[in-house]
Design an enzyme around this catalytic site. Sequence first.
Site, PDB file in Angstrom:
ATOM      1  N   SER A 145     -28.387  16.597  -0.690  1.00 19.10           N
ATOM      2  CA  SER A 145     -29.316  17.196  -1.633  1.00 19.10           C
ATOM      3  C   SER A 145     -29.311  16.437  -2.958  1.00 19.10           C
ATOM      4  O   SER A 145     -29.591  15.245  -2.997  1.00 19.10           O
ATOM      5  CB  SER A 145     -28.987  18.679  -1.797  1.00 19.10           C
ATOM      6  N   ASP A 196     -35.851  22.313   6.846  1.00 14.80           N
ATOM      7  CA  ASP A 196     -35.247  22.408   5.523  1.00 14.80           C
ATOM      8  C   ASP A 196     -36.229  23.109   4.592  1.00 14.80           C
ATOM      9  O   ASP A 196     -37.297  22.589   4.289  1.00 14.80           O
ATOM     10  CB  ASP A 196     -34.931  20.995   5.014  1.00 14.80           C
ATOM     11  N   HIS A 205     -31.285  23.386   5.320  1.00 16.82           N
ATOM     12  CA  HIS A 205     -30.789  22.521   4.258  1.00 16.82           C
ATOM     13  C   HIS A 205     -29.266  22.445   4.265  1.00 16.82           C
ATOM     14  O   HIS A 205     -28.698  21.358   4.188  1.00 16.82           O
ATOM     15  CB  HIS A 205     -31.278  23.054   2.907  1.00 16.82           C
TER      16      HIS A 205
END
Length: 273
Positions: free
Chosen positions: A95, A224, A253
């Site tokens: 991320s 995601d 995610h």
Amino acid sequence: MPTITTADGTEIYYQDHGQGRPVVLSHGWPLCSDAWEHELKVLADHGYRAIAHDRRGHGRSTRTSAGHDMDTYAADLATLVEALDLTDLAVVGHSTGGGEVVRYAARHGAGRVTKVVTAGAVPPVMLQSPANPEGTPIEAFDGIRAGVLADRSQFYQDLAVPFFGANREGSTVSQGQRDDFWRQGMLAGLQAAYDCVKVFSETDFTEDLKALDVPILIAHGDDDQIVPIAAAAYRAIDLVRLGTLRVYPGAPHGIVGAYQEAFLADVLEFLAD
């Protein structure tokens, strides 16, 4: 508690496990190095020196109100790598951490970094614009900032649901994993959590991706809900020279469950090549 100190006096906490070729892992927002504890053990068990740090303002690092921009995050990582004198280095980022390791490798990694891995990463840029129509509208990020400012404890509990895909039929994510997301989020200072929203949403990594001259594994779940794949991995792979794309069907995610198992297998194969 192992820490290094940056040029502006910020103490960066890190975990260091195992021996062998070094792998440094960078966490996502609003988490800390604890998000990588499973990966740290597996990598160490496979003969790597596995290291993960808490980004400034997060986890056990200094709760500074300064330096919440991607250049400083990458410089902090460079300070850690140089302090530990790591070479033949692989960097892994999830991320926001994916953006951090891409910028670090592109701007500081010459002579040290030999491989890059990202998972559910924010590059090239998350924010929607005429040049990035598949991106996320600014109103969504304004909503994150409002939620963090108003009641971040409840906001993190709510965010854990789409983060791990707990709102999808057949999800096996546990309440404990969702609770740990909340726990780590609450370790981040409010200022850091708030300011980092702009960092992960508006930083443009296009030129960093183009500049990479080492192999990069770009991993992403196709369900995601936090960093949609269309504006992220599917665009990033076209910007790098030595890229491999791995798409995980139905994966969220957060790196958990079957996604975590498959991702780790791919990382170990990539590092061994």
